[in-house]
Design a protein around this motif. Structure first.
Motif, PDB file in Angstrom:
ATOM      1  N   ASN A   8       9.487  -6.565 -11.828  1.00  0.00           N
ATOM      2  CA  ASN A   8       8.848  -5.492 -11.064  1.00  0.00           C
ATOM      3  C   ASN A   8       7.482  -5.915 -10.536  1.00  0.00           C
ATOM      4  N   VAL A   9       6.729  -6.643 -11.345  1.00  0.00           N
ATOM      5  CA  VAL A   9       5.419  -7.131 -10.907  1.00  0.00           C
ATOM      6  C   VAL A   9       5.583  -8.104  -9.739  1.00  0.00           C
ATOM      7  N   ALA A  10       6.553  -9.012  -9.850  1.00  0.00           N
ATOM      8  CA  ALA A  10       6.803  -9.974  -8.773  1.00  0.00           C
ATOM      9  C   ALA A  10       7.208  -9.266  -7.482  1.00  0.00           C
ATOM     10  N   LEU A  11       8.129  -8.285  -7.603  1.00  0.00           N
ATOM     11  CA  LEU A  11       8.543  -7.523  -6.425  1.00  0.00           C
ATOM     12  C   LEU A  11       7.374  -6.736  -5.851  1.00  0.00           C
ATOM     13  N   GLU A 187       4.775   1.840 -15.069  1.00  0.00           N
ATOM     14  CA  GLU A 187       5.311   2.896 -14.211  1.00  0.00           C
ATOM     15  C   GLU A 187       4.984   2.636 -12.749  1.00  0.00           C
ATOM     16  N   LEU A 188       3.760   2.232 -12.478  1.00  0.00           N
ATOM     17  CA  LEU A 188       3.383   1.901 -11.101  1.00  0.00           C
ATOM     18  C   LEU A 188       4.183   0.701 -10.609  1.00  0.00           C
ATOM     19  N   ALA A 189       4.323  -0.317 -11.447  1.00  0.00           N
ATOM     20  CA  ALA A 189       5.088  -1.502 -11.058  1.00  0.00           C
ATOM     21  C   ALA A 189       6.532  -1.140 -10.737  1.00  0.00           C
ATOM     22  N   ALA A 190       7.133  -0.260 -11.553  1.00  0.00           N
ATOM     23  CA  ALA A 190       8.516   0.153 -11.308  1.00  0.00           C
ATOM     24  C   ALA A 190       8.635   0.934 -10.009  1.00  0.00           C
ATOM     25  N   ALA A 191       7.664   1.802  -9.724  1.00  0.00           N
ATOM     26  CA  ALA A 191       7.698   2.604  -8.498  1.00  0.00           C
ATOM     27  C   ALA A 191       7.548   1.715  -7.264  1.00  0.00           C
ATOM     28  N   VAL A 192       6.623   0.761  -7.320  1.00  0.00           N
ATOM     29  CA  VAL A 192       6.427  -0.139  -6.180  1.00  0.00           C
ATOM     30  C   VAL A 192       7.647  -1.041  -6.005  1.00  0.00           C
ATOM     31  N   ALA A 193       8.227  -1.507  -7.133  1.00  0.00           N
ATOM     32  CA  ALA A 193       9.421  -2.348  -7.051  1.00  0.00           C
ATOM     33  C   ALA A 193      10.578  -1.582  -6.423  1.00  0.00           C
ATOM     34  N   LYS A 194      10.700  -0.301  -6.729  1.00  0.00           N
ATOM     35  CA  LYS A 194      11.746   0.523  -6.117  1.00  0.00           C
ATOM     36  C   LYS A 194      11.545   0.601  -4.610  1.00  0.00           C
ATOM     37  N   SER A 195      10.302   0.795  -4.179  1.00  0.00           N
ATOM     38  CA  SER A 195      10.016   0.821  -2.738  1.00  0.00           C
ATOM     39  C   SER A 195      10.336  -0.521  -2.103  1.00  0.00           C
ATOM     40  N   ALA A 196      10.077  -1.606  -2.830  1.00  0.00           N
ATOM     41  CA  ALA A 196      10.365  -2.942  -2.315  1.00  0.00           C
ATOM     42  C   ALA A 196      11.863  -3.129  -2.111  1.00  0.00           C
ATOM     43  N   ARG A 197      12.668  -2.684  -3.086  1.00  0.00           N
ATOM     44  CA  ARG A 197      14.118  -2.804  -2.962  1.00  0.00           C
ATOM     45  C   ARG A 197      14.645  -1.972  -1.787  1.00  0.00           C
ATOM     46  N   GLU A 198      14.090  -0.771  -1.612  1.00  0.00           N
ATOM     47  CA  GLU A 198      14.516   0.077  -0.502  1.00  0.00           C
ATOM     48  C   GLU A 198      14.162  -0.561   0.837  1.00  0.00           C
ATOM     49  N   ALA A 199      12.968  -1.158   0.912  1.00  0.00           N
ATOM     50  CA  ALA A 199      12.553  -1.825   2.155  1.00  0.00           C
ATOM     51  C   ALA A 199      13.453  -3.016   2.449  1.00  0.00           C
ATOM     52  N   SER A 200      13.822  -3.754   1.411  1.00  0.00           N
ATOM     53  CA  SER A 200      14.715  -4.897   1.596  1.00  0.00           C
ATOM     54  C   SER A 200      16.084  -4.438   2.076  1.00  0.00           C
ATOM     55  N   ALA A 201      16.593  -3.343   1.509  1.00  0.00           N
ATOM     56  CA  ALA A 201      17.899  -2.823   1.920  1.00  0.00           C
ATOM     57  C   ALA A 201      17.876  -2.373   3.374  1.00  0.00           C
ATOM     58  N   ARG A 202      16.800  -1.683   3.780  1.00  0.00           N
ATOM     59  CA  ARG A 202      16.686  -1.234   5.179  1.00  0.00           C
ATOM     60  C   ARG A 202      16.637  -2.434   6.122  1.00  0.00           C
ATOM     61  N   HIS A 203      15.886  -3.462   5.718  1.00  0.00           N
ATOM     62  CA  HIS A 203      15.764  -4.649   6.564  1.00  0.00           C
ATOM     63  C   HIS A 203      17.098  -5.361   6.702  1.00  0.00           C
ATOM     64  N   ALA A 247       0.459   4.666   1.709  1.00  0.00           N
ATOM     65  CA  ALA A 247       1.365   5.463   0.876  1.00  0.00           C
ATOM     66  C   ALA A 247       2.044   4.645  -0.220  1.00  0.00           C
ATOM     67  N   SER A 248       1.768   3.354  -0.294  1.00  0.00           N
ATOM     68  CA  SER A 248       2.481   2.488  -1.225  1.00  0.00           C
ATOM     69  C   SER A 248       2.098   2.714  -2.684  1.00  0.00           C
ATOM     70  N   GLY A 249       0.922   3.286  -2.934  1.00  0.00           N
ATOM     71  CA  GLY A 249       0.451   3.469  -4.298  1.00  0.00           C
ATOM     72  C   GLY A 249      -0.216   2.239  -4.882  1.00  0.00           C
ATOM     73  N   LEU A 250      -0.306   1.172  -4.095  1.00  0.00           N
ATOM     74  CA  LEU A 250      -0.941  -0.053  -4.569  1.00  0.00           C
ATOM     75  C   LEU A 250      -2.450   0.129  -4.668  1.00  0.00           C
ATOM     76  N   PRO A 251      -3.096  -0.552  -5.607  1.00  0.00           N
ATOM     77  CA  PRO A 251      -4.547  -0.419  -5.792  1.00  0.00           C
ATOM     78  C   PRO A 251      -5.333  -1.178  -4.725  1.00  0.00           C
ATOM     79  N   ILE A 252      -5.470  -0.570  -3.572  1.00  0.00           N
ATOM     80  CA  ILE A 252      -6.233  -1.172  -2.485  1.00  0.00           C
ATOM     81  C   ILE A 252      -7.257  -0.163  -1.993  1.00  0.00           C
ATOM     82  N   GLY A 253      -8.169  -0.624  -1.150  1.00  0.00           N
ATOM     83  CA  GLY A 253      -9.211   0.244  -0.615  1.00  0.00           C
ATOM     84  C   GLY A 253     -10.505   0.077  -1.381  1.00  0.00           C
TER      85      GLY A 253
END
Length: 318
Positions: A8-11, A187-203, A247-253
């Motif tokens: 999940n961290v890698a994704l 939990e954050l890693a799992a949520a971001v990894a889920k978004s990553a998988r969805e983005a990969s599927a759409r692509h 909207a990614s939830g990543l710690p940026i800004g």
């Protein structure tokens, strides 16, 4: 850290780089459109071929119809190029039919010496066959546009690198900070990894749909200066990419807490350490270099990891 969390961290990191890459790509496309970089690059290539005939070439009706909103064309088909060039060489009017016998004489009247020599060589190679002569002109144009494409691509790579550093600094996109946060927050890693998988599927779904058009994918690195559609404003893709990043939830800004305390007049506050500075600098450098690889690279990497790991099971309850 168990295997599922490590994946999940890698994704999450790949998705982080992908989103930033999309922002840079959209920003670069927007700037290229506003600054007319493609049409200017094409114009330079046309000038290298035609020399003094460039002005007449761009004033020809077949070329002006390729332009839009007062801009010069950013796309010229090889067939249109050969037709316009022959028309300029013949200087024919509607009532004056073209005769192949007079073509060599007409080429001798071309003012640009380099172009004149090139056309005579192409005519000799064609054996005075007008159809083959046109084909030779179009082949010459394609070779020239391939060189133009190479120059444009190298310039674009440097510009994208500049965009990567600018976006990294503007968003406080520190790889070390993001990786540490994902590692500490399953939990954050799992949520971001889920978004990553969805983005990969759409692509992947979009790529399969695009693959039905063989012409569109035959040369993904084809000359953007000569083959891309007319310039358009890319404000919507840029805005959408920025929104996705936010909207990614990543710690940026940037926040006030991100800045270390400065040294006071008496030297009492020493929280701003060299370690913090070098860690931040290294995190920014890793991010910018990773983002400069481009969105296609990270889509590909993301797809490979998703396919290799499949659906990662949830963490077992403690």
């Amino acid at each position: 850290m168990d295997l599922s969390h490590l994946v999940n961290v890698a994704l999450g990191l790949m998705f982080f780089y992908l989103l930033l890459s999309l922002v840079c790509t959209a920003g670069n496309e927007l700037a290229a459109s506003l600054l007319q970089r493609r049409s200017r690059n094409l114009e330079n290539g046309i000038e290298q071929i035609l020399g003094d005939l460039k002005k007449s070439f761009y004033e020809h009706p077949l070329i002006t119809m390729l332009s839009a909103q007062g801009r010069k064309a950013s796309y010229v088909p090889a067939q249109a190029f050969s037709s316009v060039l022959l028309d300029l060489v013949f200087k024919a009017q509607a009532a004056a039919p073209r005769a192949l016998a007079g073509l060599r004489t007409k080429i001798g009247e071309v003012p640009d010496e380099a172009l004149r020599q090139r056309l005579l060589v192409l005519l000799d190679d064609a054996g005075d066959d007008l159809t083959k002569f046109r084909a030779n002109i179009e082949a010459m144009f394609d070779r020239a546009m391939d060189r133009v494409a190479g120059v444009y691509k190298r310039k674009t790579q440097m510009i994208v690198l500049g965009w990567a550093f600018a976006v990294t600094l503007a968003t406080n996109a520190d790889t070390i900070r993001v990786a540490t946060t994902l590692a500490r927050d399953p939990e954050l890693a799992a949520a971001v990894a889920k978004s990553a998988r969805e983005a990969s599927a759409r692509h992947d779904s979009t790529a399969r749909a695009d693959s039905t058009n063989a012409a569109a994918v035959a040369r993904p690195d084809s000359a953007p200066a000569a083959r891309a559609p007319a310039d358009s404003v890319h404000t919507e893709p840029f805005k959408r990419s920025v929104d996705d990043l936010q909207a990614s939830g990543l710690p940026i800004g940037w926040e006030s807490s991100d800045w270390p305390k400065r040294l006071g007049l008496g030297g009492a506050l020493v929280e701003a350490s060299w370690g913090w500075f070098f860690s931040k600098l290294l995190g920014f450098l890793i991010t910018a270099l990773a983002v400069s690889l481009g969105a296609p690279f990270w889509f590909d990497m993301l797809g490979k990891v998703v396919r290799a790991t499949g659906k990662v099971p949830q963490r077992a309850a403690a």
